[in-house]
Design an enzyme around this catalytic site. Structure first.
Site, mmCIF file in Angstrom:
data_model
loop_
_atom_site.group_PDB
_atom_site.id
_atom_site.type_symbol
_atom_site.label_atom_id
_atom_site.label_comp_id
_atom_site.label_asym_id
_atom_site.label_seq_id
_atom_site.Cartn_x
_atom_site.Cartn_y
_atom_site.Cartn_z
ATOM 1 N N ASP A 95 -6.830 0.924 0.900
ATOM 2 C CA ASP A 95 -6.921 1.019 2.360
ATOM 3 C C ASP A 95 -8.308 0.553 2.798
ATOM 4 O O ASP A 95 -9.082 0.032 2.001
ATOM 5 C CB ASP A 95 -6.610 2.448 2.833
ATOM 6 C CG ASP A 95 -7.706 3.441 2.452
ATOM 7 O OD1 ASP A 95 -8.613 3.084 1.656
ATOM 8 O OD2 ASP A 95 -7.672 4.582 2.943
ATOM 9 N N LYS B 61 0.829 -1.202 0.000
ATOM 10 C CA LYS B 61 0.000 0.000 0.000
ATOM 11 C C LYS B 61 0.869 1.261 0.000
ATOM 12 O O LYS B 61 0.628 2.186 -0.782
ATOM 13 C CB LYS B 61 -0.904 0.005 1.242
ATOM 14 C CG LYS B 61 -1.779 1.235 1.355
ATOM 15 C CD LYS B 61 -2.479 1.289 2.710
ATOM 16 C CE LYS B 61 -2.638 2.731 3.123
ATOM 17 N NZ LYS B 61 -2.948 2.887 4.540
#
Length: 213
Positions: A142, A124
């Site tokens: 997320d 991420k």
């Protein structure tokens, strides 16, 4: 989990997102690629607002890997101790700063594999940096994007990797650059976890979420 929406519906969703905000921006404060890496690494299990408050003074004195090493771990901790997991994060920031100085001449690499090799930098974080700094169409998934992708049918998936692939596979190319920012902001402020604000949602008629408020 909603069913995958068709191409035309997804195009209409992102057309509306673009009309509402043509150039969505991430909310983490940063001044260069290095401060962006540090900010994203610090943001795990923390809010962007909390990270920005902690880094406001930090980045004035330590905005390069060498300056961070010169500052030292204990003084770094003083700046970030309001952030969750701050001791472990401080160790990672110091380690990644040393690697950047010793292996990359103090520069942040622009490849996903190289970013992965930095302590505290996962998929991420790497995708956020690639997208926000180098404008690669990378999708950083997320909790907000995971929730929105599954509720709406834009990008359903059992885990974050599946949602990331669904965005890459189903969102039209012209929207890929800003897709994750539009989705994060919509998930953060409209399609919230407990009481989604469906009455104020600009894609309410296209969304597959069954329990609309």
């Amino acid at each position: 989990m909603a069913k995958q929406l068709d191409f035309h519906t997804i195009r209409e969703i992102f057309t509306r997102f673009r009309e509402a905000e043509a150039e969505p921006k991430g909310e983490l404060s940063h001044t260069n690629a290095y401060t962006l890496v540090v900010a994203v690494a610090l943001s795990a299990q923390a809010t962007d607002a909390g990270v920005n408050k902690a880094t406001r003074e930090l980045f004035k004195i330590a905005d390069t890997p060498q300056k961070m090493l010169d500052l030292g771990e204990e003084k770094l901790i003083e700046h970030i101790k309001t952030i969750g997991l701050y001791r472990n994060k401080a160790k990672n920031v110091m380690k990644l700063s040393r690697i950047l100085v010793e292996q990359y001449g103090g520069e942040v690499p622009n490849s996903r594999a190289a970013l992965y090799g930095l302590p505290g930098v996962g998929r991420k974080t790497a995708n956020v940096v690639l997208n926000m700094w180098w404008h690669h169409p990378a999708q950083a998934v997320d909790t907000h994007i995971f929730r929105l992708g599954n509720r709406s049918g834009i990008a359903p998936g059992k885990d974050v990797d599946a949602v990331e692939r669904a965005i890459e596979d189903h969102v039209p190319t012209e929207f890929q650059q800003h897709a994750h920012h539009w989705m994060i902001l919509h998930g953060r402020y409209v399609c919230v976890a407990r009481k989604p604000k469906c009455g104020a949602c600009l894609i309410r008629d296209l969304c597959q979420f069954e329990d609309k408020t």
